[in-house]
Design an enzyme around this catalytic site. Structure first.
Site, PDB file in Angstrom:
ATOM      1  N   TYR A 163       7.821   2.821  -7.319  1.00  0.00           N
ATOM      2  CA  TYR A 163       7.146   1.532  -7.502  1.00  0.00           C
ATOM      3  C   TYR A 163       6.764   1.305  -8.965  1.00  0.00           C
ATOM      4  O   TYR A 163       6.951   0.216  -9.501  1.00  0.00           O
ATOM      5  CB  TYR A 163       5.909   1.442  -6.610  1.00  0.00           C
ATOM      6  CG  TYR A 163       6.218   1.523  -5.142  1.00  0.00           C
ATOM      7  CD1 TYR A 163       7.260   0.783  -4.570  1.00  0.00           C
ATOM      8  CD2 TYR A 163       5.488   2.349  -4.300  1.00  0.00           C
ATOM      9  CE1 TYR A 163       7.549   0.864  -3.216  1.00  0.00           C
ATOM     10  CE2 TYR A 163       5.767   2.433  -2.945  1.00  0.00           C
ATOM     11  CZ  TYR A 163       6.794   1.685  -2.413  1.00  0.00           C
ATOM     12  OH  TYR A 163       7.076   1.767  -1.079  1.00  0.00           O
ATOM     13  N   GLU A 218       0.857  -1.173   0.000  1.00  0.00           N
ATOM     14  CA  GLU A 218       0.000   0.000   0.000  1.00  0.00           C
ATOM     15  C   GLU A 218       0.899   1.229   0.000  1.00  0.00           C
ATOM     16  O   GLU A 218       1.942   1.236   0.652  1.00  0.00           O
ATOM     17  CB  GLU A 218      -0.905   0.050   1.239  1.00  0.00           C
ATOM     18  CG  GLU A 218      -2.066  -0.909   1.198  1.00  0.00           C
ATOM     19  CD  GLU A 218      -1.779  -2.184   1.980  1.00  0.00           C
ATOM     20  OE1 GLU A 218      -0.727  -2.272   2.632  1.00  0.00           O
ATOM     21  OE2 GLU A 218      -2.609  -3.102   1.920  1.00  0.00           O
TER      22      GLU A 218
END
Length: 153
Positions: free
Chosen positions: A119, A107
């Site tokens: 990411y 998350e």
């Protein structure tokens, strides 16, 4: 001098708590006791980035039943934007794959553009959203990285 990654366990909890407190706000920082407990659980692992004898940041993950999750990545503020987060993330991905995980989940706060860019640069894909996930009401994006396709990176 290049940063290196070494495995750490619950014994490193005091240092990891110090780094986490530097990297996150007071209400987001994880305490030493929680970090030690987490690192003692089956399937959990810690990775510490160091340069010489200087700790730069760390990551904690878990891998079980073919899946892995990033629990936290923390980089000291003075070491940010120097590739430490990327180094830790790649090491975590490799360790999760070594432990049999085919996919990695995490998350990330929706407004955290810097972390999201990191990411996404490693092929993370958004697979969900958790409204009001964080204490301040911020939503979290759920990201997934396919470890079978990124093993060569």
């Amino acid at each position: 001098m290049t940063a290196l990654i070494k495995s750490v366990g619950a014994e490193a909890a005091p240092l990891l708590a110090e780094i986490h407190a530097e990297a996150f706000t007071f209400d987001e920082a994880w305490e030493q006791k929680a970090l030690a407990l987490m690192l003692g659980l089956p399937g959990h692992f810690g990775l510490l980035a160091i340069r010489g004898d200087q700790p730069l940041g760390f990551a904690i993950g878990r891998a079980q039943a073919g899946e892995a999750e990033i629990l936290t990545i923390a980089v000291r503020p003075g070491e940010r934007r120097r590739g430490i987060g990327r180094l830790l993330l790649r090491a975590l991905m490799a360790e999760a794959a070594r432990r049999g995980a085919a996919e990695l989940f995490l998350e990330v706060a929706e407004p955290n553009a810097i972390a999201r860019a990191l990411y996404m640069s490693l092929d993370a894909r958004e697979v969900g959203r958790r409204p009001r996930y964080y204490a301040d009401g911020t939503a979290a994006l759920i990201l997934r990285i396919d470890l079978t396709s990124t093993a060569e990176q």
